[in-house]
Design an enzyme around this catalytic site. Structure first.
Site, PDB file in Angstrom:
ATOM      1  N   HIS A   1      39.662  32.579  36.098  1.00 13.39           N
ATOM      2  CA  HIS A   1      40.396  32.474  37.367  1.00 13.39           C
ATOM      3  C   HIS A   1      39.560  32.815  38.601  1.00 13.39           C
ATOM      4  O   HIS A   1      40.028  32.617  39.720  1.00 13.39           O
ATOM      5  CB  HIS A   1      41.697  33.290  37.328  1.00 13.39           C
ATOM      6  CG  HIS A   1      41.526  34.774  37.397  1.00 13.39           C
ATOM      7  ND1 HIS A   1      41.196  35.537  36.316  1.00 13.39           N
ATOM      8  CD2 HIS A   1      41.655  35.653  38.424  1.00 13.39           C
ATOM      9  CE1 HIS A   1      41.122  36.815  36.654  1.00 13.39           C
ATOM     10  NE2 HIS A   1      41.394  36.909  37.949  1.00 13.39           N
TER      11      HIS A   1
ATOM     12  N   ASP B   1      46.451  32.814  42.894  1.00 11.46           N
ATOM     13  CA  ASP B   1      46.029  34.212  43.010  1.00 11.46           C
ATOM     14  C   ASP B   1      45.531  34.513  44.423  1.00 11.46           C
ATOM     15  O   ASP B   1      45.933  35.507  45.037  1.00 11.46           O
ATOM     16  CB  ASP B   1      44.911  34.455  41.987  1.00 11.46           C
ATOM     17  CG  ASP B   1      44.466  35.901  41.939  1.00 11.46           C
ATOM     18  OD1 ASP B   1      45.318  36.788  42.139  1.00 11.46           O
ATOM     19  OD2 ASP B   1      43.268  36.144  41.696  1.00 11.46           O
TER      20      ASP B   1
ATOM     21  N   HIS C   1      46.531  37.456  34.014  1.00 17.36           N
ATOM     22  CA  HIS C   1      45.182  37.051  34.443  1.00 17.36           C
ATOM     23  C   HIS C   1      44.288  38.239  34.821  1.00 17.36           C
ATOM     24  O   HIS C   1      43.086  38.183  34.650  1.00 17.36           O
ATOM     25  CB  HIS C   1      45.269  36.068  35.623  1.00 17.36           C
ATOM     26  CG  HIS C   1      45.713  36.701  36.901  1.00 17.36           C
ATOM     27  ND1 HIS C   1      47.010  37.102  37.112  1.00 17.36           N
ATOM     28  CD2 HIS C   1      45.042  37.034  38.023  1.00 17.36           C
ATOM     29  CE1 HIS C   1      47.116  37.643  38.307  1.00 17.36           C
ATOM     30  NE2 HIS C   1      45.943  37.614  38.891  1.00 17.36           N
ATOM     31  N   ASP C   2      44.860  39.308  35.355  1.00 19.13           N
ATOM     32  CA  ASP C   2      44.064  40.449  35.818  1.00 19.13           C
ATOM     33  C   ASP C   2      44.195  41.671  34.917  1.00 19.13           C
ATOM     34  O   ASP C   2      43.899  42.785  35.341  1.00 19.13           O
ATOM     35  CB  ASP C   2      44.498  40.839  37.246  1.00 19.13           C
ATOM     36  CG  ASP C   2      43.636  40.167  38.306  1.00 19.13           C
ATOM     37  OD1 ASP C   2      42.562  39.613  37.953  1.00 19.13           O
ATOM     38  OD2 ASP C   2      44.029  40.209  39.484  1.00 19.13           O
TER      39      ASP C   2
ATOM     40  N   LYS D   1      41.712  44.490  34.654  1.00 18.13           N
ATOM     41  CA  LYS D   1      41.551  45.541  35.657  1.00 18.13           C
ATOM     42  C   LYS D   1      41.913  46.915  35.099  1.00 18.13           C
ATOM     43  O   LYS D   1      41.597  47.945  35.697  1.00 18.13           O
ATOM     44  CB  LYS D   1      42.401  45.249  36.900  1.00 18.13           C
ATOM     45  CG  LYS D   1      41.769  44.177  37.801  1.00 18.13           C
ATOM     46  CD  LYS D   1      42.584  43.964  39.051  1.00 18.13           C
ATOM     47  CE  LYS D   1      41.937  42.930  39.964  1.00 18.13           C
ATOM     48  NZ  LYS D   1      42.827  42.570  41.086  1.00 18.13           N
TER      49      LYS D   1
END
Ligand code: C2E
Ligand code: SIN
Ligand code: SIN
Ligand code: FE
Length: 381
Positions: A294, A323, A239-240, A243
């Site tokens: 998200h 999260d 999901h991240d 980054k």
């Protein structure tokens, strides 16, 4: 059963077996179907591990399916019935387990019968051979029944049928085992890459594992099907991943972000989506959806698109809570972990605001499991 019924049955069983993806359910199904074909009162299933047979399933109509003999390991040699079948690859059709011809090197082990007050009479024991002739396990069928429920011998005409069935079952088991191996390798890779992307070397990365398991628990508590729950476990770790495109001076800043930095930081959703989108694999498409959605909020005040309620994909709504729960429970470059009471208060206050009510309900229902997961996957500071 007549031949046509048996054939139809075998085809249906094959389809059913090959659509099972949990090994335990598959083994139960194999046992049930083997007993159905042979009209057996009871049965056991063993899988081979190195030079042993591991006793994994037992079903018994007379004893109401009580499982009493687990963790039993039998060597693959000629000294036991199942061991003999696994060793030689021959099937055995035994008329009376208590009067086995002394030509055979084994006797029947009566421990189970004595413990359960059961009398094993007829037995049909077949090897599970895969397509290369490897024996991967043994199916042991006990006490064939006639129409009146009396115990009779296993009919010889059923032997080739149950042998074919056992081979089909062996292939189904191998398929599930192979898929499990691939899935585990996939998850391991994903966890490692997401940790590298998100945390550089500052974190043990257990965050990724925890939030993916929380996501799965939330999906389960929402009553979603097994397949959906497994997919969210596999799709949420990325999901991240966006980054990776955020400069370290922002990502690792040990203080609040200023307005410009915040604009950059919010881009991690879109960057993640861009990295993961347009895959031919469904799982990757779910990952891209989750990366994008998200940080949306149920009330429409989230980012990047500010969409509302059920317009936010369900996976995104689930991961949003998983999260945040984990971010609040953990240390970050910019914050300390929060005490659990404060986390629960904040999360529950966001019901219908930041978070979907249905997801909050699932969180409340699954809290015990979530806290157990947190304890099990705790960061080592
Ligand atoms: P993250 O650290 O993984 O946090 C994920 C989400 O948990 C945050 O999304 C937010 O909804 C929630 N969260 C984390 N800490 C707090 C908190 O102290 N209070 C509250 N109420 N919620 C919290 P958000 O806000 O969209 O942030 C996304 C990501 O942006 C964060 O992921 C983090 O990497 C970064 N970030 C956010 N704020 C800061 C900050 O002040 N400093 C730095 N260096 N990074 C920040
Ligand atoms: C499933 O994929 O198992 C069904 C999805 C759902 O439960 O919403
Ligand atoms: C679902 O819960 O699986 C679909 C309905 C929704 O999007 O809330
Ligand atoms: Fe994020």
């Amino acid at each position: 059963m007549d031949k046509k019924t048996i054939l139809e049955n075998l085809i249906n069983i094959s389809i059913q077996m090959n659509s099972e993806y949990s090994i335990n359910k598959l083994l139960e199904t194999i046992m049930e179907k083997a007993r159905e074909i042979t009209n057996a009162d009871a049965g056991s299933l063993y899988l081979k591990e190195k030079n042993n047979l591991k006793f994994l399933v037992t079903q018994n109509d007379t004893l109401n399916n009580q499982n009493t003999a687990f963790n039993v390991i039998i060597p693959v040699d000629k000294k036991s019935i199942a061991g003999y079948v696994a060793y030689t690859g021959e099937h055995l059709n035994i008329k009376d387990a208590y009067n086995i011809s002394s030509d055979y090197p084994f006797v029947y082990n009566t421990d189970f019968d004595e413990k359960n007050n059961y009398r094993c009479i007829s037995m049909l024991v077949v090897p599970m051979k895969d397509n290369t002739g490897n024996i991967i396990g043994v199916i042991q069928l006990i006490n064939a029944k006639n129409k009146n429920g009396n115990t009779i011998d296993f009919n010889e005409t059923i032997e080739p049928i149950i042998n074919s069935f056992a081979s089909m079952a062996a292939m189904a088991v191998k398929n599930v085992q192979l898929k499990d191996t691939i899935k585990k390798a996939y998850l391991d890779t994903i966890y490692r890459l997401s940790i590298a992307a998100e945390f550089k070397d500052l974190d043990t990365g257990l965050h990724i594992k925890r939030m993916s398991v929380y996501s799965q628990i939330l999906a389960e508590e929402m009553g979603k099907g097994d397949e959906f729950c497994e997919k969210i476990l596999y799709a949420s770790p990325l999901h991240d991943v966006g980054k990776i495109g955020i400069p370290d001076r922002i990502l690792l800043k040990p203080a609040k972000l200023d307005a410009d930095e915040w604009i950059v930081m919010k881009q991690h959703t879109i960057m993640g989506y861009e990295i993961l989108k347009d895959s031919e694999h469904e799982l990757m498409n779910i990952s891209s959806t989750i990366a994008l959605s998200h940080h949306e909020r149920f009330d429409g005040n989230g980012y990047p698109h500010g969409i509302t309620g059920n317009d936010i994909p369900i996976e995104g709504r689930i991961v949003a809570l998983a999260d945040v729960f984990d971010a609040l429970s953990s240390k970050r470059p910019y914050k300390k972990p929060w005490p659990i009471e404060k986390i629960l208060t904040v999360i529950r206050e966001e019901r219908g605001k930041q978070f979907d009510e249905k997801v909050i309900d699932a969180f409340n229902k699954g809290l015990k499991r979530i806290l157990e997961t947190r304890d099990k996957l705790e960061d080592e500071f």
